[in-house]
Design a protein around this motif. Sequence first.
Motif, PDB file in Angstrom:
ATOM      1  N   THR A 112       0.812  -1.220   0.000  1.00  0.00           N
ATOM      2  CA  THR A 112       0.000   0.000   0.000  1.00  0.00           C
ATOM      3  C   THR A 112       0.840   1.262   0.000  1.00  0.00           C
ATOM      4  O   THR A 112       0.334   2.338  -0.254  1.00  0.00           O
ATOM      5  CB  THR A 112      -0.971   0.030   1.200  1.00  0.00           C
ATOM      6  OG1 THR A 112      -0.215  -0.122   2.391  1.00  0.00           O
ATOM      7  CG2 THR A 112      -2.025  -1.045   1.083  1.00  0.00           C
ATOM      8  N   THR A 136      -2.439   6.203  -7.730  1.00  0.00           N
ATOM      9  CA  THR A 136      -2.819   6.342  -6.327  1.00  0.00           C
ATOM     10  C   THR A 136      -1.694   5.818  -5.436  1.00  0.00           C
ATOM     11  O   THR A 136      -0.873   5.016  -5.857  1.00  0.00           O
ATOM     12  CB  THR A 136      -4.109   5.551  -6.008  1.00  0.00           C
ATOM     13  OG1 THR A 136      -3.879   4.160  -6.255  1.00  0.00           O
ATOM     14  CG2 THR A 136      -5.281   6.019  -6.842  1.00  0.00           C
ATOM     15  N   SER A 167      -9.695  10.535  -2.054  1.00  0.00           N
ATOM     16  CA  SER A 167      -9.627   9.079  -2.116  1.00  0.00           C
ATOM     17  C   SER A 167     -10.028   8.617  -3.518  1.00  0.00           C
ATOM     18  O   SER A 167     -10.751   9.309  -4.233  1.00  0.00           O
ATOM     19  CB  SER A 167     -10.570   8.449  -1.092  1.00  0.00           C
ATOM     20  OG  SER A 167     -11.916   8.592  -1.516  1.00  0.00           O
ATOM     21  N   PHE A 168      -9.532   7.448  -3.899  1.00  0.00           N
ATOM     22  CA  PHE A 168      -9.877   6.913  -5.207  1.00  0.00           C
ATOM     23  C   PHE A 168     -11.387   6.708  -5.315  1.00  0.00           C
ATOM     24  O   PHE A 168     -11.980   6.963  -6.351  1.00  0.00           O
ATOM     25  CB  PHE A 168      -9.120   5.608  -5.497  1.00  0.00           C
ATOM     26  CG  PHE A 168      -9.512   5.012  -6.823  1.00  0.00           C
ATOM     27  CD1 PHE A 168      -9.146   5.646  -8.009  1.00  0.00           C
ATOM     28  CD2 PHE A 168     -10.263   3.849  -6.893  1.00  0.00           C
ATOM     29  CE1 PHE A 168      -9.527   5.123  -9.244  1.00  0.00           C
ATOM     30  CE2 PHE A 168     -10.644   3.321  -8.124  1.00  0.00           C
ATOM     31  CZ  PHE A 168     -10.263   3.961  -9.294  1.00  0.00           C
ATOM     32  N   GLU A 169     -12.028   6.276  -4.228  1.00  0.00           N
ATOM     33  CA  GLU A 169     -13.480   6.048  -4.246  1.00  0.00           C
ATOM     34  C   GLU A 169     -14.233   7.342  -4.573  1.00  0.00           C
ATOM     35  O   GLU A 169     -15.157   7.350  -5.370  1.00  0.00           O
ATOM     36  CB  GLU A 169     -13.982   5.487  -2.910  1.00  0.00           C
ATOM     37  CG  GLU A 169     -13.796   3.995  -2.748  1.00  0.00           C
ATOM     38  CD  GLU A 169     -12.323   3.584  -2.601  1.00  0.00           C
ATOM     39  OE1 GLU A 169     -11.526   4.399  -2.072  1.00  0.00           O
ATOM     40  OE2 GLU A 169     -11.974   2.475  -3.048  1.00  0.00           O
ATOM     41  N   GLU A 219       0.087   2.871  -7.230  1.00  0.00           N
ATOM     42  CA  GLU A 219      -0.701   1.936  -8.013  1.00  0.00           C
ATOM     43  C   GLU A 219      -1.302   2.721  -9.177  1.00  0.00           C
ATOM     44  O   GLU A 219      -1.697   3.877  -9.024  1.00  0.00           O
ATOM     45  CB  GLU A 219      -1.819   1.355  -7.150  1.00  0.00           C
ATOM     46  CG  GLU A 219      -2.616   0.309  -7.879  1.00  0.00           C
ATOM     47  CD  GLU A 219      -3.760  -0.270  -7.041  1.00  0.00           C
ATOM     48  OE1 GLU A 219      -4.364  -1.237  -7.500  1.00  0.00           O
ATOM     49  OE2 GLU A 219      -4.042   0.272  -5.962  1.00  0.00           O
ATOM     50  N   LYS A 269     -13.641   8.267  -8.174  1.00  0.00           N
ATOM     51  CA  LYS A 269     -14.405   7.379  -9.049  1.00  0.00           C
ATOM     52  C   LYS A 269     -15.870   7.831  -9.117  1.00  0.00           C
ATOM     53  O   LYS A 269     -16.451   7.911 -10.191  1.00  0.00           O
ATOM     54  CB  LYS A 269     -14.296   5.947  -8.515  1.00  0.00           C
ATOM     55  CG  LYS A 269     -14.776   4.892  -9.473  1.00  0.00           C
ATOM     56  CD  LYS A 269     -14.462   3.504  -8.937  1.00  0.00           C
ATOM     57  CE  LYS A 269     -14.935   2.451  -9.906  1.00  0.00           C
ATOM     58  NZ  LYS A 269     -14.536   1.114  -9.505  1.00  0.00           N
ATOM     59  N   LYS A 287      -9.467  -2.025 -12.580  1.00  0.00           N
ATOM     60  CA  LYS A 287      -9.373  -2.391 -11.156  1.00  0.00           C
ATOM     61  C   LYS A 287     -10.758  -2.514 -10.589  1.00  0.00           C
ATOM     62  O   LYS A 287     -11.610  -1.698 -10.844  1.00  0.00           O
ATOM     63  CB  LYS A 287      -8.581  -1.312 -10.398  1.00  0.00           C
ATOM     64  CG  LYS A 287      -8.520  -1.598  -8.930  1.00  0.00           C
ATOM     65  CD  LYS A 287      -7.997  -0.402  -8.150  1.00  0.00           C
ATOM     66  CE  LYS A 287      -8.103  -0.700  -6.653  1.00  0.00           C
ATOM     67  NZ  LYS A 287      -7.801   0.418  -5.814  1.00  0.00           N
ATOM     68  N   LYS A 301      -1.596   4.580  -1.293  1.00  0.00           N
ATOM     69  CA  LYS A 301      -2.409   4.359  -0.088  1.00  0.00           C
ATOM     70  C   LYS A 301      -3.850   4.808  -0.333  1.00  0.00           C
ATOM     71  O   LYS A 301      -4.471   5.469   0.500  1.00  0.00           O
ATOM     72  CB  LYS A 301      -1.807   5.087   1.119  1.00  0.00           C
ATOM     73  CG  LYS A 301      -0.458   4.538   1.517  1.00  0.00           C
ATOM     74  CD  LYS A 301       0.041   5.186   2.793  1.00  0.00           C
ATOM     75  CE  LYS A 301       1.367   4.573   3.182  1.00  0.00           C
ATOM     76  NZ  LYS A 301       1.953   5.205   4.357  1.00  0.00           N
ATOM     77  N   ASN A 302      -4.367   4.480  -1.503  1.00  0.00           N
ATOM     78  CA  ASN A 302      -5.744   4.754  -1.920  1.00  0.00           C
ATOM     79  C   ASN A 302      -6.069   6.249  -2.072  1.00  0.00           C
ATOM     80  O   ASN A 302      -7.214   6.634  -2.174  1.00  0.00           O
ATOM     81  CB  ASN A 302      -6.755   4.087  -0.987  1.00  0.00           C
ATOM     82  CG  ASN A 302      -8.051   3.809  -1.725  1.00  0.00           C
ATOM     83  OD1 ASN A 302      -8.043   3.547  -2.924  1.00  0.00           O
ATOM     84  ND2 ASN A 302      -9.156   3.914  -1.030  1.00  0.00           N
ATOM     85  N   LYS A 303      -5.056   7.121  -2.062  1.00  0.00           N
ATOM     86  CA  LYS A 303      -5.258   8.549  -2.306  1.00  0.00           C
ATOM     87  C   LYS A 303      -4.811   8.846  -3.734  1.00  0.00           C
ATOM     88  O   LYS A 303      -3.774   8.346  -4.179  1.00  0.00           O
ATOM     89  CB  LYS A 303      -4.439   9.411  -1.335  1.00  0.00           C
ATOM     90  CG  LYS A 303      -4.789   9.197   0.122  1.00  0.00           C
ATOM     91  CD  LYS A 303      -6.156   9.763   0.438  1.00  0.00           C
ATOM     92  CE  LYS A 303      -6.482   9.558   1.905  1.00  0.00           C
ATOM     93  NZ  LYS A 303      -7.913   9.542   2.162  1.00  0.00           N
TER      94      LYS A 303
END
Length: 142
Positions: A7, A35, A126-128, A11, A131, A142, A37-39
Amino acid sequence: SKKDSLTSTNETIKCTKEEVDEDGYKTVENMIITTKKNKVKKVSSTSIMEMDPEYISFTLTFGEALATQFNEIEGMEMKYEKEGEKAIKLTMTVDYDKLDPEQIKTVLGDLYEEEDASLYNSKDLSFEDFKKESLEGYTCDK
């Protein structure tokens, strides 16, 4: 642990969207989201928009003027160019580590829209959330 080391590295997520308008002109959009760490750290997008050749010149002129403003913002890079006889290619890169949300408001002035701001007002996006805001209709790997 192994999970922590995974993480902490970047990515890359690739997303694509293709649409055809009522006149049969196709728009193909590709987005590469980096990204950590999902940021969201960096977003590079390329759009190739087919259009009536009569509108190319006007669209390029407008796009280049817009790009000039966006390119004054640290961490943002935008470019419009002609692609063949009936398309325009727009490339845009946003580097979230360099982005200054206040500078965006200052540079864009009247073009600044609060609803778009959520994508650019945080170095902690955040990626979420990205998205939800930006990837509707896209297919991602992904």
